[in-house]
Design an enzyme around this catalytic site. Structure first.
Site, PDB file in Angstrom:
ATOM      1  N   GLU A  96     -17.339 105.484 -27.576  1.00 16.79           N
ATOM      2  CA  GLU A  96     -16.396 106.147 -26.421  1.00 16.79           C
ATOM      3  C   GLU A  96     -15.526 107.076 -28.474  1.00 16.79           C
ATOM      4  O   GLU A  96     -15.025 108.284 -27.935  1.00 16.79           O
ATOM      5  CB  GLU A  96     -14.971 104.856 -26.988  1.00 16.79           C
ATOM      6  CG  GLU A  96     -14.622 105.325 -25.666  1.00 16.79           C
ATOM      7  CD  GLU A  96     -13.513 104.573 -25.635  1.00 16.79           C
ATOM      8  OE1 GLU A  96     -12.837 103.348 -26.501  1.00 16.79           O
ATOM      9  OE2 GLU A  96     -12.620 104.401 -24.350  1.00 16.79           O
TER      10      GLU A  96
ATOM     11  N   HIS B 142     -39.755  90.462 -24.912  1.00 15.66           N
ATOM     12  CA  HIS B 142     -40.765  90.517 -23.750  1.00 15.66           C
ATOM     13  C   HIS B 142     -40.021  91.207 -22.589  1.00 15.66           C
ATOM     14  O   HIS B 142     -40.639  90.826 -21.531  1.00 15.66           O
ATOM     15  CB  HIS B 142     -40.704  89.011 -22.864  1.00 15.66           C
ATOM     16  CG  HIS B 142     -40.771  87.636 -24.272  1.00 15.66           C
ATOM     17  ND1 HIS B 142     -42.423  87.351 -24.416  1.00 15.66           N
ATOM     18  CD2 HIS B 142     -40.835  87.247 -25.765  1.00 15.66           C
ATOM     19  CE1 HIS B 142     -42.367  86.819 -25.793  1.00 15.66           C
ATOM     20  NE2 HIS B 142     -42.050  86.689 -26.259  1.00 15.66           N
TER      21      HIS B 142
ATOM     22  N   LYS C 162      -9.968 107.379 -13.938  1.00 18.29           N
ATOM     23  CA  LYS C 162      -8.867 106.554 -13.476  1.00 18.29           C
ATOM     24  C   LYS C 162      -8.644 107.574 -12.283  1.00 18.29           C
ATOM     25  O   LYS C 162      -7.693 107.482 -11.631  1.00 18.29           O
ATOM     26  CB  LYS C 162      -7.736 106.716 -14.666  1.00 18.29           C
ATOM     27  CG  LYS C 162      -8.844 105.803 -15.445  1.00 18.29           C
ATOM     28  CD  LYS C 162      -6.982 105.408 -17.184  1.00 18.29           C
ATOM     29  CE  LYS C 162      -8.070 104.996 -18.098  1.00 18.29           C
ATOM     30  NZ  LYS C 162      -7.700 104.482 -19.228  1.00 18.29           N
TER      31      LYS C 162
END
Ligand code: PA5
Length: 433
Positions: A275, A296, A410
């Site tokens: 951010e 792995h 938003k």
């Protein structure tokens, strides 16, 4: 924090060549006069924090521990990840309530499962939102407020709800004042992702039984060290190295740790760096891996995929105890050559072997070392990463303290939800769905 850049394949002048820019960035952080300088309150926080509020946080944590089998911490992003990072990394003590996190998403199933797990349990709520208007925690808090009021009555609920928010503004502050909830402050001059050492992180961390005095003492000690500019400064070394590697073409920074409990600390770090730096189509993409488990699974890509990776390995020097590998008379697995050796010794060889393999495969390694996994070291690490992040953002030429990009989703969500005033956007979006 100790930073080792030996395995990062850097030129001799990676730091000296950036000393002027680092000095400039360092002074902007100290004076608070660079881009976003109004949000650099965290720089002096380990020295200047409000002692009266700190005592109230400790008292509230004691009350929560006495009265509740669970504490529901409602918040998202910077109002959530720091607390979870520290609690998972350090572990709650045996007398602590279960610390549950909610309001960090919109999953119906996850919330139903949490509500079910709280049936028959006494619990308290810490709702955390600087703005007081973030959708995820706000709708989640509505649900918990109703539940607490049904279970304990309005007065009983009031005694179990703690609000951490702006000191004067916002919907949560207004509601807390009206209902009489105990309030803690997210300071104006500290943004969400830099707020873990404020009440945002400290109340849940203290409720878990972790020493917040030690946490702050660690941060204060690291601050003293990092406020000294120069090539010995660990934050300068880390910021310069990652900037040099970005300029050389690396695009992804993998934060690796050999402790599974580090997982949410890596999540906190990803928000901090992602951010702060991901702006103007620039910045290292922060990712994380858990070793040896991910060797792995992701190990193949790290060793042999696109050469866009750098790896930053966080190491704790001393484990909390020792385990030894037993002798097996049958030796069917052929591992008797390890009998009597500690698991830590085996891990050490895995760490060294992995580092050399990845460096040989073209993945530069930065190694960050802390003495042990305790509250003081975690305080040091939090401050180190915050200070280095501020420096890194300024070296990159971005404002490390804003987040304009998070508004886009938003606005779309509110329009689609039918928020008054967003009708035109809603029509336009509906045509595209
Ligand atoms: O770093 C940030 O600014 C964000 O992650 C916010 O902390 C997050 O969106 C939550 O915001 P608020 O505390 O206002 O609810």
């Amino acid at each position: 924090m100790l930073v080792n850049t030996t395995y990062a394949a850097l030129g001799p002048d990676f730091l000296t060549g950036r000393a002027g820019a680092l000095e400039n960035a360092h002074q902007m952080l100290r004076r608070g006069d660079g881009p976003g300088g109004e949000f650099t309150g965290w720089v002096d926080l380990p020295e200047t924090y409000d002692r009266e509020e700190f005592s109230r946080i400790q008292a509230a944590a004691r009350r929560i521990r006495e009265k509740s089998q669970a504490l529901v911490v409602i918040g998202i992003g910077g109002s959530y990840l720091g607390a979870r990072a520290a609690i998972e990394l350090l572990g709650a003590d045996s007398a602590a309530p279960r610390i549950c996190f909610a309001g960090n998403g919109l999953s119906t199933d996850a919330l139903l499962e949490l509500l079910e797990s709280l049936e028959g349990q006494d619990f308290s709520v810490n709702v955390i939102s600087k703005s007081g208007t973030t959708t995820e925690p706000a709708v989640t808090f509505r649900i918990f407020k109703k539940l607490l009021e049904e279970r304990y009555g309005r007065e009983g609920a009031r005694q179990r709800i703690y609000a951490t928010t702006d000191k004067a503004r916002g919907a949560l502050k207004s509601m807390a004042d009206k209902e009489g909830y105990e309030c803690f402050v997210v300071p104006d001059e500290i943004g969400g992702r830099y707020s873990v050492l404020t009440a945002v992180g400290l109340l849940p961390i203290a409720a878990a039984g972790i020493s917040i005095e030690d946490l702050m003492a660690g941060a204060a000690a690291e601050r003293e060290r990092l406020l000294v500019p120069g090539s010995d400064n660990a934050a300068w070394q880390y910021a310069a190295a990652r900037n040099a590697l970005y300029e050389s073409g690396k695009r992804v920074e993998l934060l690796a740790c050999y402790e599974p409990s580090f997982r949410f600390f890596a999540e906190w770090w990803k928000q901090l760096y992602g951010e702060s730096e991901g702006k103007g189509h620039r910045g290292l993409f922060p990712a994380s891996v858990e070793f040896t488990a991910d060797l792995h699974s992701m190990g193949q890509y790290i060793q042999d995929g696109e050469r866009i990776l750098l790896e930053t390995v966080v190491r704790f020097e001393q484990p909390r105890g020792q385990l030894y590998i037993p002798e097996d008379p049958e030796d069917l697995d052929g591992l008797n050559f390890l009998a009597g050796k500690s698991l830590a010794f085996v891990a050490e060889q895995a760490i060294n072997g992995t580092r050399l393999a990845h460096v040989d495969g073209g993945v530069p390694n930065l190694v960050l070392t802390l003495p042990r996994r305790d509250a003081r070291s975690v305080g040091e690490m939090i401050y180190f990463f915050e200070f280095a992040c501020g420096l890194s953002g300024y070296l990159l030429g971005v404002n490390p303290f804003d987040q304009p990009g998070v508004e886009a989703y938003k606005q779309n969500m509110f329009a689609l939800l039918g928020k008054p005033g967003s009708e035109a956007r809603r029509e336009e979006l509906l045509k595209r769905i």
